[in-house]
Design an enzyme around this catalytic site. Structure first.
Site, PDB file in Angstrom:
ATOM      1  N   GLU A  48      31.742  53.315  34.105  1.00 41.92           N
ATOM      2  CA  GLU A  48      32.500  54.255  34.588  1.00 41.92           C
ATOM      3  C   GLU A  48      32.034  55.672  34.031  1.00 41.92           C
ATOM      4  O   GLU A  48      31.779  56.744  34.430  1.00 41.92           O
ATOM      5  CB  GLU A  48      34.051  54.158  34.631  1.00 41.92           C
ATOM      6  CG  GLU A  48      34.281  53.097  35.875  1.00 41.92           C
ATOM      7  CD  GLU A  48      34.080  51.703  35.493  1.00 41.92           C
ATOM      8  OE1 GLU A  48      33.872  51.476  34.203  1.00 41.92           O
ATOM      9  OE2 GLU A  48      33.958  50.760  36.363  1.00 41.92           O
ATOM     10  N   HIS A  67      45.323  48.077  39.230  1.00 43.51           N
ATOM     11  CA  HIS A  67      44.595  48.505  40.361  1.00 43.51           C
ATOM     12  C   HIS A  67      45.621  49.229  41.312  1.00 43.51           C
ATOM     13  O   HIS A  67      45.308  49.051  42.754  1.00 43.51           O
ATOM     14  CB  HIS A  67      44.127  47.139  40.823  1.00 43.51           C
ATOM     15  CG  HIS A  67      42.938  46.609  40.272  1.00 43.51           C
ATOM     16  ND1 HIS A  67      43.038  45.964  39.024  1.00 43.51           N
ATOM     17  CD2 HIS A  67      41.473  46.559  40.638  1.00 43.51           C
ATOM     18  CE1 HIS A  67      41.781  45.635  38.690  1.00 43.51           C
ATOM     19  NE2 HIS A  67      41.024  45.858  39.505  1.00 43.51           N
TER      20      HIS A  67
HETATM   21  C1  TPP Z   1      36.480  49.160  34.366  1.00 41.53           C
HETATM   22  C2  TPP Z   1      36.373  48.301  35.638  1.00 41.53           C
HETATM   23  N1  TPP Z   1      35.341  48.560  36.665  1.00 41.53           N
HETATM   24  C3  TPP Z   1      35.207  47.836  37.922  1.00 41.53           C
HETATM   25  C4  TPP Z   1      36.011  47.034  38.186  1.00 41.53           C
HETATM   26  C5  TPP Z   1      35.920  46.153  39.494  1.00 41.53           C
HETATM   27  N2  TPP Z   1      35.599  44.910  39.138  1.00 41.53           N
HETATM   28  C6  TPP Z   1      36.339  43.728  39.121  1.00 41.53           C
HETATM   29  S1  TPP Z   1      35.489  42.575  38.751  1.00 41.53           S
HETATM   30  C7  TPP Z   1      34.011  43.325  38.810  1.00 41.53           C
HETATM   31  C8  TPP Z   1      32.653  42.433  38.511  1.00 41.53           C
HETATM   32  C9  TPP Z   1      32.611  41.856  37.272  1.00 41.53           C
HETATM   33  O1  TPP Z   1      31.611  41.204  37.078  1.00 41.53           O
HETATM   34  P1  TPP Z   1      31.431  40.083  35.562  1.00 41.53           P
HETATM   35  O2  TPP Z   1      31.912  41.187  34.554  1.00 41.53           O
HETATM   36  O3  TPP Z   1      30.045  39.796  35.769  1.00 41.53           O
HETATM   37  O4  TPP Z   1      32.433  39.204  35.879  1.00 41.53           O
HETATM   38  P2  TPP Z   1      32.393  38.094  36.978  1.00 41.53           P
HETATM   39  O5  TPP Z   1      33.414  38.662  38.379  1.00 41.53           O
HETATM   40  O6  TPP Z   1      31.069  37.941  37.584  1.00 41.53           O
HETATM   41  O7  TPP Z   1      33.169  37.035  36.718  1.00 41.53           O
HETATM   42  C10 TPP Z   1      34.107  44.637  38.953  1.00 41.53           C
HETATM   43  C11 TPP Z   1      33.009  45.583  39.358  1.00 41.53           C
HETATM   44  C12 TPP Z   1      37.239  46.561  37.213  1.00 41.53           C
HETATM   45  N3  TPP Z   1      38.010  45.875  37.425  1.00 41.53           N
HETATM   46  N4  TPP Z   1      37.434  47.278  36.153  1.00 41.53           N
END
Ligand code: TPP
Ligand code: MG
Lengths: 344, 332
Positions: free
Chosen positions: B64, B133
């Site tokens: 971000e 959220h």
């Molecule tokens: C700072 C932030 N940016 C975006 C999100 C939205 N978001 C939640 S989980 C996710 C994907 C995360 O991917 P990863 O770290 O690979 O974990 P996975 O979900 O694959 O276990 C996103 C974009 C968030 N919760 N926090």
């Protein structure tokens, strides 16, 4: 200090046996299978309760990633700590939480681990060393470094694990945290559970290096890649990292390559990956099937033993859901409780 | 010029605005997490990647702070980025680029550049997503000179204000309440703008002014209907922009009704309602007041997960009814 026992007598001998068979008793190996089933069935139970409208909000399921959570936690004691992620049910159970209180949290009840205030995305059990899942991608990584700073300052023998996903490796917090941990040689282990995607975005489309473990070089710490669906491989990497950390040699970055079967959350149309890819992982690389077959092959458990585990787990899950349903909801008059520490 | 009017959802209206902006101006492009094939966490960008390609609908890594900064840099140098945050809560990770850079760059450089960046923030509670959220952080950004901060409440405004934001030479922050995405309303086809900085009177009335933002506009209108049957004639002002605030519309309304109730979802203390109240207290409308000003805002807590508690943290229609009744009855 280690919780693992010396080479047990009740196992086949041989230098070629995978790590955990040399390290753990048959009893602990069976317990690991039990816990992996517990994680899987807990999430299936949570998913079903969500479909039936008993749980609101959203949730992120780690079905398919059980060996990763379990393997990392095998060498840990109750005193060791973890920080977890939005996909954190498996970590919580592997670290020792009770499924009944987890269900209660998802149902928004006072008996839940967070009194119904946190839900799935903030599941925690501080009593077994889980400092909490996190709604912020990467949010838990510096916190784990802080916990490791405490461990070092207080000269406790504690190590801290920071779980995070592949997507989190592109947040600034990840980079800042790894640098400080290495600089100060803190007893922390960074565990990237690389399931191939951050939501819809593949590693190739988000990350300039092919492996998250490659980042370790920039922070002068070992970067280790393991097959996250092979329990023994994960546990072995965790053991070595824990040994290093306890010996004061500093942090390790472990990349555990795995896969999530379900969508990212409850709003995923799975447009970014193929059915074939999902099916391939489910049918050929399932971590529980793989581990179970291994245990049977080595004569540690038989079909009846596996069946007994499954039944015990199913009962634990059913009881947990009942406990959650029967538990009371928080009172609206308590809304502002816990915003600040109560002073007496 | 007659433009056909259709019923669109709030999300569709935003998507249409972004498509029109990209069709009419090569410089416009979108950036954000999972806005491509995934279509955005709330399906606002939808299939735009298929129409405009991955060069103009750019999936960023989960970064971000860096992403917002890249958008600022592109804006300063001639492009027109529309940056989507997946949730407004993640603005906290990008505060440096928003507050220290985007908001101040033109000023610090003595007017040598402008920063025509648009940032979109899905905001608010009501989805069971708990404390990280569900926040309403618009007042945070509203506190920063150099930014413009808007909160469209209808599909019509969502489209028109987004197009105005893209045309604006300065950084515009758009807070979109997540529960509004599926709400429908009339939206004309084609290009039009709704001015930033201008409130809208959604319902005229004589007895009491409710100044509301975003989803609270709808709750206030619902309450106004009930109150009408009780003989209380409510005027509902949709603030639409919190920086710069439309003083004139609010002051004129309060001069007419002599009673003011502010309703907003952000935490009550130090929020939008504080500013609206102070604005009235400092203006000629103060002398017209027949009762103390009342604010209904979010509770002084993070947003809890439990659904009943979650509802209790933000103003609901019964809360507005109760506050309006006692306000209409009270005073001189
Ligand atoms: C700072 C932030 N940016 C975006 C999100 C939205 N978001 C939640 S989980 C996710 C994907 C995360 O991917 P990863 O770290 O690979 O974990 P996975 O979900 O694959 O276990 C996103 C974009 C968030 N919760 N926090
Ligand atoms: Mg991932």
């Amino acid at each position: 200090m280690t919780v693992a026992q010396a080479k047990p007598k009740d196992l086949p001998v041989g230098a070629n046996l995978p790590f955990i068979y040399r390290e753990y008793s048959a009893e602990r190996l069976k317990q690991a299978l039990h816990k992996m089933y517990l994680i899987r069935q807990f999430e299936e139970g949570a998913e079903e309760s969500y479909m039936r409208g008993l749980i609101h909000g959203t949730m992120h399921l780690s079905i398919g990633q059980e060996a990763s959570a379990m393997g990392i936690c095998m060498p840990l004691t109750n005193d060791d700590q973890i920080t977890s992620t939005h996909r954190g049910h498996g970590h919580c159970i592997a670290k020792g939480a009770e499924v009944s209180r987890m269900f209660a949290e998802f149902f928004g009840k006072t008996t839940g681990y967070c009194g119904g205030l946190g839900g799935s995305m903030h599941i925690a059990d501080v009593s077994t060393g889980n400092l909490g899942a996190n709604g912020i991608v990467g949010g838990g990584i510096p916190i784990a470094v802080g916990a490791a700073l405490t461990a070092k300052r207080l000269k406790s023998d504690r190590v801290v694990i920071s779980f995070f996903g592949d997507g989190a490796n592109n947040e600034g917090a990840f980079h800042e945290a790894l640098n400080m941990a290495s600089l100060w040689k803190l007893p922390v282990i960074f565990v990237c559970e690389n399931n191939g995607y951050g939501m819809s975005t593949s590693m190739a489309r988000s990350t300039a290096v092919p492996n998250v473990a490659d980042r370790a070089a920039a922070y002068s710490m070992p970067g280790v890649i393991v097959d996250g669906n092979v329990l023994s491989d994960v546990a072995e990497a965790s053991h070595e990292a824990v040994r290093r950390a306890r010996a004061g040699e500093g942090p390790t970055l472990i990349e555990s390559k795995t896969y999530r079967y379900r969508g990212h959350s409850k709003s995923d149309r799975n447009r970014y990956r193929t059915k074939e890819e999902i099916e391939d992982w489910m049918t050929n690389r399932d971590p529980i099937v793989r581990y179970e077959n291994e245990l049977m092959e080595f004569g540690i458990i038989d079909k009846a033993g596996v069946e007994a585990i499954r039944e015990a787990v199913a009962k634990e899950i059913a009881d947990g859901i009942e406990f959650a349903k029967a538990s009371p909801s928080p009172e609206i008059r308590d809304l502002e409780r816990y915003v600040y520490t109560e002073t007496v | 010029m007659d433009q056909a009017v259709r019923e669109l959802s709030y999300a569709q209206a935003i998507q249409e605005a972004m498509a029109i902006a990209m069709e009419t101006d090569e410089r416009v492009f979108l950036m954000g997490e999972d806005i491509g094939v995934y279509g955005g966490a709330f399906q606002v960008t939808g299939d735009l990647v298929e129409r405009f390609g991955a060069d103009r609908v750019i999936d960023t890594p989960i970064s971000e702070l860096g992403g917002a900064g890249v958008a600022v840099g592109a804006a300063v140098t001639g492009l027109r980025p529309i940056f989507e945050f997946q949730f407004s809560d993640f603005a906290t990770l990008a505060m440096e680029q928003i507050v220290n850079q985007a908001a101040k760059m033109r000023y610090m450089l003595g007017g040598a550049v402008s920063v025509p960046v648009v940032m979109r923030f899905p905001a608010g509670s009501g989805t069971g997503a708990a404390a990280q959220h569900s926040q309403s952080l618009e007042a945070w950004l509203g506190h920063v000179p150099g930014l413009k901060v808007i909160q469209p409440a209808t599909p019509y405004d969502a489209k028109g204000m987004l197009l105005a934001a893209v045309a604006d030479p300065d950084p515009v922050m758009i807070f979109e309440h997540k529960l509004l995405y599926k709400t429908k309303g009339p939206v004309p086809e084609g290009y039009y703008t709704v001015p930033i900085g201008k409130a809208a009177i959604r319902r005229e009335g004589r007895d009491l002014t409710i100044v509301a933002t975003s989803i609270m506009v709808h709750k206030a209108l619902e309450a106004a209907k009930t109150l009408e049957a009780e003989g209380i004639d409510v005027e509902v002002v949709d603030l639409r922009t919190i920086r710069p605030m439309d003083k004139e519309t609010v002051i004129e309304s309060v001069k007419k009704t002599s009673r003011l109730l502010c309703v907003y979802e952000g935490v009550k203390t130090l929020g939008v309602g504080a500013e609206v109240s102070a604005m009235i207290a400092e203006s000629e409308a103060f002398d017209f007041l027949d009762a103390p000003i009342v604010r209904l805002g979010g509770a002084e807590t993070p947003i809890p997960y439990n659904p009943d508690l979650e509802k209790a943290t933000v103003p609901q229609v019964p809360d507005i009814l109760a506050a309006a009744r006692s306000l209409a009855m009270g005073g001189r």
